[in-house]
Design a protein around this motif. Structure first.
Motif, PDB file in Angstrom:
ATOM      1  N   THR A  76       0.901  -1.055  -0.079  1.00 62.28           N
ATOM      2  CA  THR A  76      -0.179   0.196   0.167  1.00 62.28           C
ATOM      3  C   THR A  76       0.736   1.339   0.104  1.00 62.28           C
ATOM      4  O   THR A  76       2.057   1.172   0.141  1.00 62.28           O
ATOM      5  N   SER A 129       1.297   3.306   2.095  1.00 66.91           N
ATOM      6  CA  SER A 129       2.024   3.535   3.409  1.00 66.91           C
ATOM      7  C   SER A 129       2.936   2.246   3.872  1.00 66.91           C
ATOM      8  O   SER A 129       3.642   2.193   4.572  1.00 66.91           O
ATOM      9  N   GLU A 167       2.546  -0.862   3.631  1.00 66.51           N
ATOM     10  CA  GLU A 167       2.244  -2.132   4.381  1.00 66.51           C
ATOM     11  C   GLU A 167       1.923  -3.241   3.290  1.00 66.51           C
ATOM     12  O   GLU A 167       1.777  -2.879   2.061  1.00 66.51           O
ATOM     13  N   ASP A 203      -7.272   0.033   0.239  1.00 63.13           N
ATOM     14  CA  ASP A 203      -6.407   0.907   1.192  1.00 63.13           C
ATOM     15  C   ASP A 203      -5.880   2.172   0.433  1.00 63.13           C
ATOM     16  O   ASP A 203      -5.371   1.802  -0.786  1.00 63.13           O
ATOM     17  N   GLY A 204      -6.113   3.403   0.900  1.00 63.07           N
ATOM     18  CA  GLY A 204      -5.664   4.545   0.159  1.00 63.07           C
ATOM     19  C   GLY A 204      -6.823   5.238  -0.929  1.00 63.07           C
ATOM     20  O   GLY A 204      -6.392   6.150  -1.346  1.00 63.07           O
ATOM     21  N   THR A 220       7.829  10.212  -3.101  1.00 64.83           N
ATOM     22  CA  THR A 220       6.915  10.753  -1.775  1.00 64.83           C
ATOM     23  C   THR A 220       7.725  11.654  -0.960  1.00 64.83           C
ATOM     24  O   THR A 220       8.904  11.454  -0.676  1.00 64.83           O
TER      25      THR A 220
END
Lengths: 320, 179, 447
Positions: C302, C304, C306, C317-318, C446
């Motif tokens: 994801t 983040s 994970e 997710d996201g 990012t």
């Protein structure tokens, strides 16, 4: 009765009323435009998406806003519902989007279209559309065809509102035309190009919001705004015999049903006053009618401009 | 874009007695008055049995058999893509062109068939043996590239396999084709 | 994670399509159990407990959907099985029906019993005509053995089951379009409200469920809803059929326990065994063509960082910014040599082709997007077209009668979101773009 608020105006309506009809009860600018909904035709509506509104609060019991814009013609009100139409930027923006969709494949043939001046798509484009098109592709085209000797079908102009299909289903003995093909190729058609032959088939012209279905007996005879709409009556065994006669001098150029401010055929004596083909197409002689007075046209400014409404008003004022 | 209706006219045809019995059965299986629900099934039968495509006459006949109006049949038949409204060849090759099949080479397969039969998509060979069509997803995404013909899937196709298939169809011994 | 299979464990047993063999391997136990010892509401309760979510794509809890069904006196209610599997990338229901048809029929009996339906339908896409014949044969067997018809197994409950084919229309996978089609009409989705639970088939209360959802009721009744809910993670309970296709080494239908990692699903020996021909992963559409595409760096992890899991929540997710959806389980994998613009055009063409044409945003908008994408892919695009596409799909999304509008808009939006550079390259390097593909996209830095 339930209480709803539309653009900050509160009104009480019966349970089961649609948002659009609640707005029509208030009238004026809070009324969303409707291209496919037609209150006199069952199961019409929901398709064109021009009447989308924002529901800011679902009901008093559940005041959460609805996530999507909803079609006001087919969404029933709930007690305590808060609706935004002209006061919502989201509505304005998305409605402009819908108008753009309706116009990308619509021909720019208003100058030669018989509907010009009383076309709901013209009004819609004027009020809610954008000045320029972003569509660079080829427009979808069809050849105009005759469906019978009295009705012309310009499929290019059709917005697929389905009104004429419902009208044929509900007003005539047997529907002879329908929607064929699908997606952007969907079209109104008889498929086998047969004539629609029925005493009430002409009403499909009256319910058509654009110039897709037009009266062949009036084709290219005159622009509607050069004509004087007069209320006429005759004894007819098939219909109410109450119509609007579109006249030039003493000549009847065309006959239509009497329509209200939303372009829908009016109720007369508790019944929707559809007119029969005989009154519409065959009775063009002024001697066949009793003219009861001028028709007040209050919606389509281009027709009423400089005509009866204002002149009448001045006259009335002078008399007073 | 108006349809050339003259090309869509056909012969007056009729179902076999076996099919008429089957239609009676279909109607009996539905609640009273809901026989219109059988229309898609009956159109499939008509297309298979009465010439491989649905002429105006065939559709009018279906309307008669089901006691509905012709326009109801036209509306339905023109909505669903499995129904052919123009005369087709004996074998209609419907090659899937949607994403998952494209990822595994359906574009090349279509080109191969075009070259092999010397027709473009949508056309019929001069001997009226083959019509080539492209269709959207047939639910065989893991088994592509693939085509469907006469309700049968031919999957994991290669140019060689297609050549064999076409040959078997041409020779009239489709059962000998080994996928 | 141990790969328990609740649906297709026995799919490869020879003869399992016949009543005898199916019953020999434990088939129709659930019907025996339910009709003997459970009330219809008990069955609903178990399905609620199981946490089963609609397997057709929307993921709406099945038990909850059932509880919405109106039950007015004297009016029949109907259960309709949606076997109109046509979401590109999805071919799982087909596998189930082809191999183990009695599982669906057993599920139909249980679900119809739970809902109080005495006449139920399976609507199967017309292109699956041979499967319709498989189902009809299995239904005839079930009638013969007293599992369909009057007074099933002496319980007093009666059920008739019919199979009707479609004629080739993706839109008939939408439940109200399906109902229209079952009524013998064009597959035009209905304006809602009223919803089918109140006014569905022939104006009667109707539930429409996907094949896999209905089949899952069998193990739920057999083992109990709690035991089903023990499999999976959080609100993603049970097993799910995933159909893997595109550029994977071993395409096919896999039953996974929800919660398997995406990494394991793509590269694991039990599943897809990596990307075909030793190539690199470029992108993945994890839940059927309508869900957002993910670039390679968001597929197994994801945003983040994970591990991405095969669950409703983890794949989403996201949100739409960096996530996607489990959808129907049509898992489409793209290798490094695939062109995102071409694929986006292909999907747009699919949706334009399948639009019913009823409402203006979808009828006009899907066709417009297809034409613009065609130009971009074929070397005739402009930079402003990319923003135009984003604008068009914003005006379609949420404004249509049925979810086909969203389904058409999302893939285009996601492709532009993650692969804008590749779209721009198709304009700035027209000639080159006609000759070769762009390759892998760079991972954004990012902050």
């Amino acid at each position: 009765m339930v209480k709803v608020t539309i653009d900050d105006v509160e009104i009480e309506v019966e349970v089961g009323t649609s948002i659009l009809n609640a707005a029509r009860k208030i009238g004026g600018e809070v009324v969303p435009p409707a291209m496919c909904y037609y209150s006199k035709l069952e199961s019409s509506g929901g398709k064109c998406r021009t009447c989308l509104v924002e529901v800011a609060a679902g009901s008093a019991a559940d005041p959460r806003p609805m996530p999507k814009l909803v079609a006001s013609c087919s969404t029933p009100v709930a007690d305590g519902m808060v609706i935004r139409n002209k006061t919502s930027d989201r509505v304005r923006e998305n409605r402009a989007g819908v108008v753009e969709f309706l116009l990308i494949n619509h021909p720019l043939d208003c100058p030669i279209c018989d509907q010009a001046g009383e076309c709901h798509l013209q009004d819609l484009g004027y009020e809610h559309g954008k000045a320029k098109t972003r569509y660079e592709e080829d427009r979808r085209t069809f050849d105009p065809i005759d469906i019978g000797d009295k009705i012309k079908l310009h499929m290019n102009r059709c917005i697929l509102c389905y009104r004429c299909v419902h009208a044929a289903d509900q007003l005539t003995d047997q529907r002879g035309h329908g929607i064929i093909n699908r997606g952007e190729h969907a079209e109104i058609s008889t498929y086998i190009e047969k004539a629609i032959d029925n005493d009430f088939s002409g009403n499909v012209i009256d319910v058509c919001p654009v110039g897709a279905l037009t009266d062949k007996t009036f084709r290219f005879k005159s622009r509607v705004w050069f004509l004087k709409p007069m209320e006429g009556e005759r004894t007819c065994t098939q219909c109410s015999g109450k119509a609007v006669l579109w006249m030039f001098g003493n000549e009847i150029y065309r006959v239509t049903a009497r329509k209200d401010q939303y372009g829908e055929v009016e109720d007369i004596d508790g019944k929707t006053a559809w007119i029969c083909n005989d009154c519409r197409f065959e009775k063009k002689d002024v001697s066949k009618w009793t003219i009861t007075g001028p028709r007040v046209v209050d919606r389509h400014s281009v027709i009423s401009q400089g005509k009866y409404e204002t002149k009448m008003n001045t006259k009335i004022k002078r008399i007073n | 874009m108006h349809i050339d209706i003259t090309k869509r006219k056909g012969e007056r045809v009729e179902f076999s007695d076996a099919s008429l019995t089957r239609i009676k059965e279909l109607r009996a299986n539905l609640p009273e008055g809901k026989h219109k629900s059988a229309i898609i099934q009956v159109l499939h039968m008509a297309q298979s049995e009465l010439g491989g495509w649905l002429s105006i006459e065939t559709m009018d006949y279906v309307a008669e058999v089901l006691d509905i109006t012709p326009i109801e049949v036209y509306e339905v038949a023109t909505f669903y893509t499995m129904f052919h409204l123009d005369k087709t060849g004996k074998y209609v090759l419907e090659v899937c062109r949607t994403g998952p099949c494209m990822l595994v080479g359906s574009d090349k397969l279509i080109e191969h068939i075009e070259n092999k039969l010397n027709i473009k998509v949508g056309e019929t060979t001069a001997d009226e043996m083959f019509t080539l069509k492209t269709v959207e997803c047939l639910g065989a995404c893991g088994y592509g590239p693939m085509l469907q013909c006469q309700y049968k899937n031919y999957e994991f196709l290669t140019p060689e396999k297609v050549d064999d298939l076409l040959q078997a169809m041409r020779n009239g011994n489709l059962e000998t084709y080994q996928p | 994670m141990k790969g328990r299979k609740l649906l297709i464990e026995n799919a490869n047993i020879s003869g399992i399509e016949s009543f005898e063999i199916y019953q020999k391997y434990g088939g129709y136990r659930a019907v025996d159990k339910a009709l003997k010892s459970m009330s219809p509401d008990d069955v609903v309760e178990e399905v609620k407990k199981s946490g089963l979510r609609g397997r057709g794509g929307a993921g709406f809890p099945t038990g909850l959907k059932w509880s919405f069904l109106a039950k007015p006196e004297g009016i029949p209610r109907y259960l309709v099985c949606n076997a109109d599997e046509s979401e590109p990338g999805t071919f799982k229901d087909r596998y189930l029906m082809e191999h183990i048809p009695h599982l669906l029929i057993e599920g139909m009996i249980l679900s119809s019993y739970a809902l109080g339906a005495n006449l139920s339908f399976i609507y199967i896409r017309g292109e699956f005509m041979w499967i319709l014949q498989i189902l009809e044969k299995a239904i005839a067997e079930a009638y013969n053995k007293g599992y369909l018809g009057k007074n099933i197994k002496g319980s007093g409950y009666h059920l008739d089951l019919r199979v009707l084919p479609g004629g080739g229309a993706y839109i008939c996978g939408e439940e109200t379009a399906l109902i229209e089609s079952l009524e013998g009409k064009r597959g035009n989705p209905r304006i809602k409200p009223p919803f089918p639970a109140v006014k569905g088939l022939w104006g009667c209360p109707t539930v429409v469920n996907n094949v896999e959802s209905i089949a899952a009721v069998v193990p739920i009744v057999n083992e109990g809803g709690d035991s089903y809910a023990a499999i999976g993670i959080g609100r993603s309970t049970g097993t799910k059929l995933i159909s893997a296709c595109g550029n994977v080494a071993r395409p096919g239908v896999y039953e996974i326990e929800l919660g398997v990692s995406v990494e394991e699903f793509i590269y694991g020996d039990e599943y897809c065994r990596g990307i075909a021909n030793g190539k690199k992963l470029k992108a993945c559409v994890p839940g059927g063509s309508s869900v957002p595409i993910l670039p390679h760096y968001l597929v197994t992890k994801t945003a983040s960082g994970e591990d991405r899991l095969m669950t409703y929540e983890s794949l989403a997710d996201g949100g739409f910014a960096t996530g996607s959806m489990l959808g129907s389980g049509g898992f489409i994998v793209f290798d490094e040599d695939q062109c995102i613009v071409r694929n986006t055009w292909n999907f747009a063409r699919f949706y334009a082709h399948e639009s019913c044409g009823q409402c203006s945003p979808c009828r006009e908008g899907t066709g417009w997007m297809e034409k613009v994408l065609y130009r971009l892919e074929h070397g005739n695009g402009n930079i402003r077209d990319i923003d135009l596409l984003a604008e068009i799909n914003k005006k379609i999304e949420g404004n249509t009668i049925c979810p086909l509008g969203d389904a058409a808009a999302w893939p285009v939006a996601a492709a532009i979101r993650h692969f804008r550079e590749e779209f721009e390259w198709h304009v700035t390097s027209r000639e080159e773009a006609l000759l070769r593909n762009y390759g892998l996209s760079k991972e954004p830095v990012t902050v």
